[in-house]
Design a protein around this motif. Sequence first.
Motif, short mmCIF file in Angstrom:
data_model
loop_
_atom_site.label_atom_id
_atom_site.label_comp_id
_atom_site.label_asym_id
_atom_site.label_seq_id
_atom_site.Cartn_x
_atom_site.Cartn_y
_atom_site.Cartn_z
N ILE A 187 0.85 -1.19 0.00
CA ILE A 187 0.00 0.00 0.00
C ILE A 187 0.88 1.24 0.00
CG2 ILE A 187 -1.74 1.29 1.30
CD1 ILE A 187 -2.81 -1.40 2.29
N LEU A 188 0.55 2.18 -0.86
CA LEU A 188 1.30 3.42 -0.96
C LEU A 188 1.33 4.13 0.39
CD1 LEU A 188 2.67 5.53 -2.85
CD2 LEU A 188 0.38 6.51 -3.19
N GLY A 189 2.51 4.61 0.77
CA GLY A 189 2.65 5.37 2.00
C GLY A 189 2.80 4.52 3.25
N ASP A 190 2.99 3.21 3.10
CA ASP A 190 3.14 2.35 4.28
C ASP A 190 4.61 2.31 4.70
OD1 ASP A 190 3.17 0.33 6.21
OD2 ASP A 190 1.68 -0.87 5.17
N PRO A 191 4.95 2.90 5.86
CA PRO A 191 6.35 2.93 6.27
C PRO A 191 6.83 1.64 6.94
CG PRO A 191 5.02 4.06 7.90
CD PRO A 191 4.08 3.62 6.80
N ILE A 192 5.93 0.74 7.28
CA ILE A 192 6.30 -0.50 7.96
C ILE A 192 6.43 -1.66 6.98
CG2 ILE A 192 5.62 -2.20 9.72
CD1 ILE A 192 4.15 0.04 11.17
N TYR A 193 5.44 -1.84 6.13
CA TYR A 193 5.43 -2.98 5.22
C TYR A 193 5.71 -2.59 3.78
CZ TYR A 193 2.98 -4.71 9.34
OH TYR A 193 2.64 -5.03 10.64
N GLY A 194 5.78 -1.30 3.50
CA GLY A 194 6.01 -0.83 2.14
C GLY A 194 7.34 -0.13 2.00
N THR A 195 7.37 0.86 1.11
CA THR A 195 8.64 1.53 0.77
C THR A 195 8.68 2.98 1.25
OG1 THR A 195 7.77 2.19 -1.40
CG2 THR A 195 8.90 0.07 -1.27
N ALA A 196 7.64 3.44 1.93
CA ALA A 196 7.60 4.84 2.35
C ALA A 196 8.59 5.10 3.48
CB ALA A 196 6.19 5.21 2.83
N LEU A 245 -0.45 6.93 4.63
CA LEU A 245 -0.96 5.62 4.24
C LEU A 245 -2.21 5.77 3.38
CD1 LEU A 245 -0.60 2.52 4.69
CD2 LEU A 245 -2.27 2.74 6.54
N HIS A 246 -2.20 5.17 2.22
CA HIS A 246 -3.33 5.27 1.28
C HIS A 246 -4.27 4.08 1.47
CE1 HIS A 246 -1.15 8.59 -0.30
NE2 HIS A 246 -1.89 8.70 -1.38
N LEU A 247 -4.86 4.03 2.65
CA LEU A 247 -5.81 2.97 3.01
C LEU A 247 -7.00 3.62 3.70
CD1 LEU A 247 -6.49 -0.07 3.21
CD2 LEU A 247 -5.30 -0.09 5.41
N HIS A 248 -8.20 3.34 3.20
CA HIS A 248 -9.40 4.05 3.63
C HIS A 248 -10.55 3.07 3.82
CE1 HIS A 248 -12.42 7.22 3.82
NE2 HIS A 248 -13.03 6.74 2.75
N ALA A 249 -11.17 3.10 4.99
CA ALA A 249 -12.35 2.26 5.26
C ALA A 249 -13.55 2.89 4.57
CB ALA A 249 -12.57 2.14 6.76
N ARG A 250 -13.79 2.49 3.35
CA ARG A 250 -14.76 3.15 2.48
C ARG A 250 -16.21 2.86 2.90
NH1 ARG A 250 -16.78 7.05 -0.84
NH2 ARG A 250 -18.08 6.17 -2.48
N THR A 251 -16.52 1.58 3.12
CA THR A 251 -17.91 1.19 3.37
C THR A 251 -17.99 0.26 4.57
OG1 THR A 251 -18.32 1.27 0.98
CG2 THR A 251 -19.99 0.20 2.33
N LEU A 252 -19.02 0.47 5.39
CA LEU A 252 -19.28 -0.40 6.53
C LEU A 252 -20.74 -0.80 6.51
CD1 LEU A 252 -18.21 -1.67 9.17
CD2 LEU A 252 -18.88 0.44 10.35
N GLY A 253 -20.99 -2.11 6.53
CA GLY A 253 -22.35 -2.64 6.56
C GLY A 253 -22.61 -3.34 7.88
#
Length: 230
Positions: free
Chosen positions: A173-182, A190-198
């Motif tokens: 995921i873009l912007g992840d400093p732990i598991y990515g390259t940021a 971090l480019h992760l967003h909880a878009r929908t909740l049902g």
Amino acid sequence: MIVDDILSRLLYRDALVLVIDKPAGLPVHPGPKGGETLTRHLDALRFGLPRRPEAAHRLDRDTSGCLALGRHAKALARLNALFAQGRAEKTYWALVEGGPAEETGEIDLPLMRRSDDPRSWWMKTDPAGDPSLTRWRVMGRDPASGRTWLALNPVTGRTHQLRVHCAAMGWPILGDPIYGTAPRHGGPGLHLHARTLGLPLYPKKPTITVEAPAPGHMREGLAACGLAPL
């Protein structure tokens, strides 16, 4: 963050539950280092009840989007049961570096903590870990940057599941400093967003479905992948 801001972030309200759009960068609960938390602002969401609402599930500090709050103890217990039983329907939007060749798929990789330190939240894939399943679908691609917009549905709810699963597949995921390259500091966020909740909270009523708008730091990248302007 100010009280007026949290009121403006209210997405849904009824007698049992509130759903708010949690901003990226704000932890829900206090950590060992202290600092600003969402919990400090929840008194503004009592709406006449004697106690403030409480979060019914987790969102990472750097993840934005839909967060459900139980308005009182019985409501919180019902919500906790929904999440524990895997009945809450969650869809996340992520921008990833690179991306899968296919259009849909799933990631079935067990996860466990990287260390025995109970304070550590860092995770890794390991055959001896807890079963962890994520379903994904490509929403759009940006040929110029090579990035991909994914809709992610976590079937299980492990710590950092989406971040670890995407990284393990070779598209962090873009912007992840732990598991990515940021970088650890000064990255794009971090480019992760909880878009929908049902939430199937009421037996004789339709599922409560709530959407949170894309956060500001993700809009340019999502637009490049085909998201229509707001």
